[in-house]
Design a protein around this motif. Structure first.
Motif, PDB file in Angstrom:
ATOM      1  N   HIS A 272      95.659 -55.865  14.363  1.00 29.51           N
ATOM      2  CA  HIS A 272      96.242 -54.518  14.443  1.00 29.51           C
ATOM      3  C   HIS A 272      95.439 -53.552  13.574  1.00 29.51           C
ATOM      4  O   HIS A 272      95.127 -52.437  13.984  1.00 29.51           O
ATOM      5  CB  HIS A 272      97.691 -54.528  13.930  1.00 29.51           C
ATOM      6  N   GLU A 273      95.150 -53.998  12.347  1.00 27.91           N
ATOM      7  CA  GLU A 273      94.449 -53.120  11.405  1.00 27.91           C
ATOM      8  C   GLU A 273      93.082 -52.695  11.955  1.00 27.91           C
ATOM      9  O   GLU A 273      92.731 -51.520  11.926  1.00 27.91           O
ATOM     10  CB  GLU A 273      94.261 -53.830  10.053  1.00 27.91           C
ATOM     11  N   LEU A 274      92.352 -53.681  12.486  1.00 26.31           N
ATOM     12  CA  LEU A 274      91.028 -53.352  13.027  1.00 26.31           C
ATOM     13  C   LEU A 274      91.157 -52.473  14.279  1.00 26.31           C
ATOM     14  O   LEU A 274      90.377 -51.548  14.487  1.00 26.31           O
ATOM     15  CB  LEU A 274      90.250 -54.635  13.348  1.00 26.31           C
ATOM     16  N   GLY A 275      92.149 -52.763  15.088  1.00 26.78           N
ATOM     17  CA  GLY A 275      92.393 -51.973  16.307  1.00 26.78           C
ATOM     18  C   GLY A 275      92.721 -50.522  15.977  1.00 26.78           C
ATOM     19  O   GLY A 275      92.229 -49.593  16.609  1.00 26.78           O
ATOM     20  N   ARG A 276      93.540 -50.320  14.937  1.00 28.79           N
ATOM     21  CA  ARG A 276      93.895 -48.945  14.546  1.00 28.79           C
ATOM     22  C   ARG A 276      92.675 -48.204  14.009  1.00 28.79           C
ATOM     23  O   ARG A 276      92.493 -47.014  14.259  1.00 28.79           O
ATOM     24  CB  ARG A 276      95.001 -48.966  13.487  1.00 28.79           C
ATOM     25  N   ARG A 277      91.825 -48.962  13.292  1.00 21.84           N
ATOM     26  CA  ARG A 277      90.633 -48.320  12.709  1.00 21.84           C
ATOM     27  C   ARG A 277      89.723 -47.759  13.800  1.00 21.84           C
ATOM     28  O   ARG A 277      89.104 -46.717  13.641  1.00 21.84           O
ATOM     29  CB  ARG A 277      89.900 -49.370  11.869  1.00 21.84           C
ATOM     30  N   PHE A 278      89.652 -48.476  14.930  1.00 22.40           N
ATOM     31  CA  PHE A 278      88.694 -48.068  15.961  1.00 22.40           C
ATOM     32  C   PHE A 278      89.352 -47.531  17.231  1.00 22.40           C
ATOM     33  O   PHE A 278      88.686 -47.361  18.240  1.00 22.40           O
ATOM     34  CB  PHE A 278      87.784 -49.248  16.313  1.00 22.40           C
ATOM     35  N   GLN A 279      90.653 -47.264  17.194  1.00 17.59           N
ATOM     36  CA  GLN A 279      91.344 -46.994  18.453  1.00 17.59           C
ATOM     37  C   GLN A 279      90.800 -45.784  19.218  1.00 17.59           C
ATOM     38  O   GLN A 279      90.883 -45.750  20.440  1.00 17.59           O
ATOM     39  CB  GLN A 279      92.861 -46.909  18.262  1.00 17.59           C
ATOM     40  N   ASP A 280      90.220 -44.825  18.496  1.00 19.88           N
ATOM     41  CA  ASP A 280      89.669 -43.650  19.187  1.00 19.88           C
ATOM     42  C   ASP A 280      88.372 -43.959  19.925  1.00 19.88           C
ATOM     43  O   ASP A 280      87.904 -43.163  20.728  1.00 19.88           O
ATOM     44  CB  ASP A 280      89.386 -42.529  18.183  1.00 19.88           C
ATOM     45  N   ARG A 281      87.762 -45.095  19.624  1.00 14.52           N
ATOM     46  CA  ARG A 281      86.446 -45.396  20.203  1.00 14.52           C
ATOM     47  C   ARG A 281      86.471 -46.520  21.230  1.00 14.52           C
ATOM     48  O   ARG A 281      85.425 -46.882  21.787  1.00 14.52           O
ATOM     49  CB  ARG A 281      85.463 -45.756  19.076  1.00 14.52           C
ATOM     50  N   LEU A 282      87.646 -47.092  21.470  1.00 18.95           N
ATOM     51  CA  LEU A 282      87.707 -48.294  22.319  1.00 18.95           C
ATOM     52  C   LEU A 282      87.645 -47.979  23.812  1.00 18.95           C
ATOM     53  O   LEU A 282      87.242 -48.811  24.616  1.00 18.95           O
ATOM     54  CB  LEU A 282      89.000 -49.076  22.045  1.00 18.95           C
ATOM     55  N   GLY A 283      88.095 -46.783  24.197  1.00 22.54           N
ATOM     56  CA  GLY A 283      88.156 -46.462  25.625  1.00 22.54           C
ATOM     57  C   GLY A 283      89.301 -47.179  26.322  1.00 22.54           C
ATOM     58  O   GLY A 283      89.365 -47.257  27.550  1.00 22.54           O
ATOM     59  N   ILE A 284      90.217 -47.742  25.551  1.00 24.74           N
ATOM     60  CA  ILE A 284      91.410 -48.385  26.094  1.00 24.74           C
ATOM     61  C   ILE A 284      92.484 -48.252  25.018  1.00 24.74           C
ATOM     62  O   ILE A 284      92.182 -48.321  23.826  1.00 24.74           O
ATOM     63  CB  ILE A 284      91.133 -49.866  26.478  1.00 24.74           C
ATOM     64  N   SER A 285      93.719 -48.009  25.456  1.00 30.67           N
ATOM     65  CA  SER A 285      94.808 -47.860  24.482  1.00 30.67           C
ATOM     66  C   SER A 285      95.346 -49.235  24.115  1.00 30.67           C
ATOM     67  O   SER A 285      95.361 -50.136  24.939  1.00 30.67           O
ATOM     68  CB  SER A 285      95.945 -47.027  25.067  1.00 30.67           C
ATOM     69  N   ILE A 286      95.787 -49.352  22.880  1.00 32.28           N
ATOM     70  CA  ILE A 286      96.310 -50.647  22.431  1.00 32.28           C
ATOM     71  C   ILE A 286      97.829 -50.565  22.289  1.00 32.28           C
ATOM     72  O   ILE A 286      98.359 -49.605  21.730  1.00 32.28           O
ATOM     73  CB  ILE A 286      95.700 -51.044  21.063  1.00 32.28           C
ATOM     74  N   PHE A 287      98.535 -51.568  22.818  1.00 31.36           N
ATOM     75  CA  PHE A 287      99.937 -51.778  22.470  1.00 31.36           C
ATOM     76  C   PHE A 287      99.945 -52.706  21.253  1.00 31.36           C
ATOM     77  O   PHE A 287      99.588 -53.878  21.371  1.00 31.36           O
ATOM     78  CB  PHE A 287     100.696 -52.459  23.616  1.00 31.36           C
ATOM     79  N   PHE A 288     100.284 -52.148  20.112  1.00 33.77           N
ATOM     80  CA  PHE A 288     100.372 -52.966  18.904  1.00 33.77           C
ATOM     81  C   PHE A 288     101.771 -53.587  18.874  1.00 33.77           C
ATOM     82  O   PHE A 288     102.752 -52.893  18.608  1.00 33.77           O
ATOM     83  CB  PHE A 288     100.141 -52.102  17.657  1.00 33.77           C
ATOM     84  N   MET A 289     101.860 -54.869  19.181  1.00 42.71           N
ATOM     85  CA  MET A 289     103.167 -55.515  19.324  1.00 42.71           C
ATOM     86  C   MET A 289     103.440 -56.457  18.156  1.00 42.71           C
ATOM     87  O   MET A 289     102.516 -57.085  17.623  1.00 42.71           O
ATOM     88  CB  MET A 289     103.212 -56.317  20.629  1.00 42.71           C
ATOM     89  N   HIS A 290     104.721 -56.553  17.792  1.00 43.45           N
ATOM     90  CA  HIS A 290     105.113 -57.433  16.690  1.00 43.45           C
ATOM     91  C   HIS A 290     105.746 -58.717  17.210  1.00 43.45           C
ATOM     92  O   HIS A 290     106.009 -58.853  18.401  1.00 43.45           O
ATOM     93  CB  HIS A 290     106.071 -56.690  15.766  1.00 43.45           C
ATOM     94  N   GLY A 291     105.998 -59.630  16.259  1.00 49.02           N
ATOM     95  CA  GLY A 291     106.670 -60.888  16.562  1.00 49.02           C
ATOM     96  C   GLY A 291     106.081 -61.549  17.778  1.00 49.02           C
ATOM     97  O   GLY A 291     104.859 -61.611  17.870  1.00 49.02           O
ATOM     98  N   PRO A 292     106.872 -62.004  18.723  1.00 50.96           N
ATOM     99  CA  PRO A 292     108.318 -62.178  18.624  1.00 50.96           C
ATOM    100  C   PRO A 292     108.701 -63.580  18.155  1.00 50.96           C
ATOM    101  O   PRO A 292     107.877 -64.470  18.128  1.00 50.96           O
ATOM    102  CB  PRO A 292     108.756 -61.956  20.071  1.00 50.96           C
ATOM    103  N   VAL A 293     109.983 -63.689  17.773  1.00 52.65           N
ATOM    104  CA  VAL A 293     110.555 -64.993  17.430  1.00 52.65           C
ATOM    105  C   VAL A 293     111.914 -65.107  18.135  1.00 52.65           C
ATOM    106  O   VAL A 293     112.435 -64.106  18.640  1.00 52.65           O
ATOM    107  CB  VAL A 293     110.777 -65.143  15.902  1.00 52.65           C
TER     108      VAL A 293
END
Ligand SMILES: [Zn+2]
Length: 355
Positions: A272-293
C-alpha cells in the motif's frame, strides 16, 4: 546465427515483452534503464517501472553475445524468436538486490533467486516467432484479447485481481466489494514454475469459473491465467502486477494485505505504502484493500476498517491462503466460513496441487 537456449523464466519474460505485457518496456533492459529502475523506479524515458526485465548470459557466452548482431532464442529446443543485442553489461548483483528487495539476506527467497543470476546481461529488442505452449495455455490470454473482450462487454472500468489460490471467503469479500464500484472484475491467476504444493492451474480455473458463473453471475467477471516469474519482490512486485494489469486493459488493480508478501520481510501494508507513493504515475488506479478476516463475533468476513474485533486474536479466524492450501492438500474438512463448500466439492475431483 548465435543460439541462446532460454530457461523457463527467461522464456516467460521474453514472451511477455513480445506480447506487450510489460509496456512500455519492449526489450530486455540495458544498463541505463536497469540502474534507473533499481534506483528510481523510472525508465530512461521517464516512465514509471518498478522492476528490471533482464536477460542474463553465462560467462562462457558473453564474448559470443557481444560479437553477435542477431541472436536466435530457443526454448525447449524450439526456435521461439530473436534478439537484436544493443549492449552487454555487468552489475553488482548484491547492491541491486538490496535496492530491489530492501534486503540482501540470502535467506530471502527473492534475493536468493536474484543472486543466482549470471552477472552479465544482454539488452535489446525481441521479436517472437512462435509462442511455447504450457499445459494451461488454453486459460491464458493476450492483452489484445482481454482488451477486446472488455470492450465487447461494454465494461468501462475493470478491476484486476492477481492470485495464486483457489478462492476463499476473503478473496470473495474483496472481489464483491470492488464489484460495487466497477463494471467488471478480471481475475488473473499468476502461474510460476510448478512447485510442489502450489495449486494447479486447472484447480484455480475450475474454482474461479464456478464462482464467477454460479455466484457472481451477470457476466461481471472474467478469469484468465498469466504465466510469469515469481520474483518474490514484495511491494515492487505488487506494482509490477499493477502495470501488467493496466496493459491487459484494467483501469483498477486490487492491492490487499500482505500483497506479494515474502515471509516476514515486509510489513502487512508495505505494498500500500509503495502504491500510494507512486499512484500518480502508475496509469492505473489502486484499490487499497484491508484484511479480510473472519470475525466470530460478527459472524462475517470483516476487515479492521469495519469490525472492532478484527485485531482481537480470540475473535477472529485468519483467512490465510497458505493454511487453507494445507487443508486442501491434506483433503481435510475446511470450515464453511473460510471456503465456500460448493467450491470445495467442485474441485474435489481435480488434481489440486502440484506434487
Ligand atoms: Zn467483529
Amino acid at each position: 546465427l548465435l543460439v541462446l537456449e532460454l530457461n523457463r523464466n527467461q522464456y516467460v519474460d521474453f514472451e511477455k515483452l513480445c506480447i506487450g505485457a510489460f509496456k512500455p518496456v519492449q526489450g530486455f533492459m540495458g544498463e541505463r534503464d536497469f540502474q534507473n529502475v533499481v534506483d528510481n523506479f523510472t525508465l530512461s524515458s521517464g516512465e514509471f517501472f518498478p522492476y528490471p526485465i533482464l536477460l542474463d548470459v553465462s560467462d562462457k557466452n558473453v564474448a559470443l553475445v557481444r560479437a553477435a548482431s542477431k541472436i536466435s532464442l530457443f526454448f525447449e529446443s524450439k526456435l521461439v524468436g530473436y534478439l537484436e543485442p544493443t549492449e552487454v553489461f555487468s552489475t553488482d548483483l548484491k547492491d541491486a538486490a538490496t535496492k530491489l528487495y530492501g534486503s540482501d539476506d540470502p535467506k530471502h527467497p527473492g534475493v536468493n533467486q536474484f543472486l543466482k543470476l549470471h552477472r552479465h546481461f544482454v539488452a535489446g529488442k525481441v521479436t517472437m516467432v512462435e509462442r511455447a505452449l504450457f499445459d494451461f495455455s488454453q486459460y491464458e490470454h493476450l492483452p489484445e484479447e482481454t482488451i477486446h473482450f472488455f470492450q465487447k462487454k461494454g465494461w468501462k472500468s475493470i478491476a484486476g485481481f492477481a492470485t495464486r489460490n483457489v478462492p476463499h471467503r476473503g478473496h470473495e469479500y474483496l472481489q464483491r466489494n470492488v464489484l460495487e464500484h466497477v463494471d467488471g472484475l478480471f481475475v488473473q491467476a499468476t502461474i510460476g514454475e510448478a512447485r510442489p504444493g502450489d495449486y494447479t492451474p486447472k484447480a484455480i480455473s475450475t474454482a474461479y469459473n464456478f464462482l464467477i458463473d454460479d455466484f457472481y453471475g451477470n457476466n461481471r467477471a472474467f478469469f484468465s491465467c498469466f504465466s510469469t516469474v515469481f520474483r518474490k519482490a514484495g511491494p515492487r512486485e505488487a506494482l509490477l502486477q499493477a502495470i501488467i494489469r493496466r496493459n491487459y486493459g484494467c483501469t483498477h488493480f486490487i492491492i490487499g494485505r500482505n500483497h506479494s508478501g515474502v515471509g516476514s520481510y515486509y510489513t502487512a501494508y508495505a505494498a500500500h505504502e509503495l502504491g500510494r507513493r507512486f499512484q500518480d504515475r502508475l496509469g492505473i488506479s489502486i484499490f487499497f484493500m484491508h484484511g479480510p478476516v473472519f470475525c466470530k463475533v460478527c459472524n462475517d468476513v470483516v476487515t479492521e476498517k469495519n469490525c472492532k474485533h478484527a485485531n482481537i486474536e480470540d475473535c477472529i479466524q485468519e483467512l490465510n491462503g497458505v493454511d487453507i492450501r494445507g487443508l486442501h492438500a491434506r483433503r481435510e474438512e475446511i470450515d464453511v466460513n473460510l471456503v465456500r463448500p460448493q467450491i470445495r466439492s467442485r474441485i474435489e475431483g481435480e488434481r489440486l496441487l502440484h506434487e
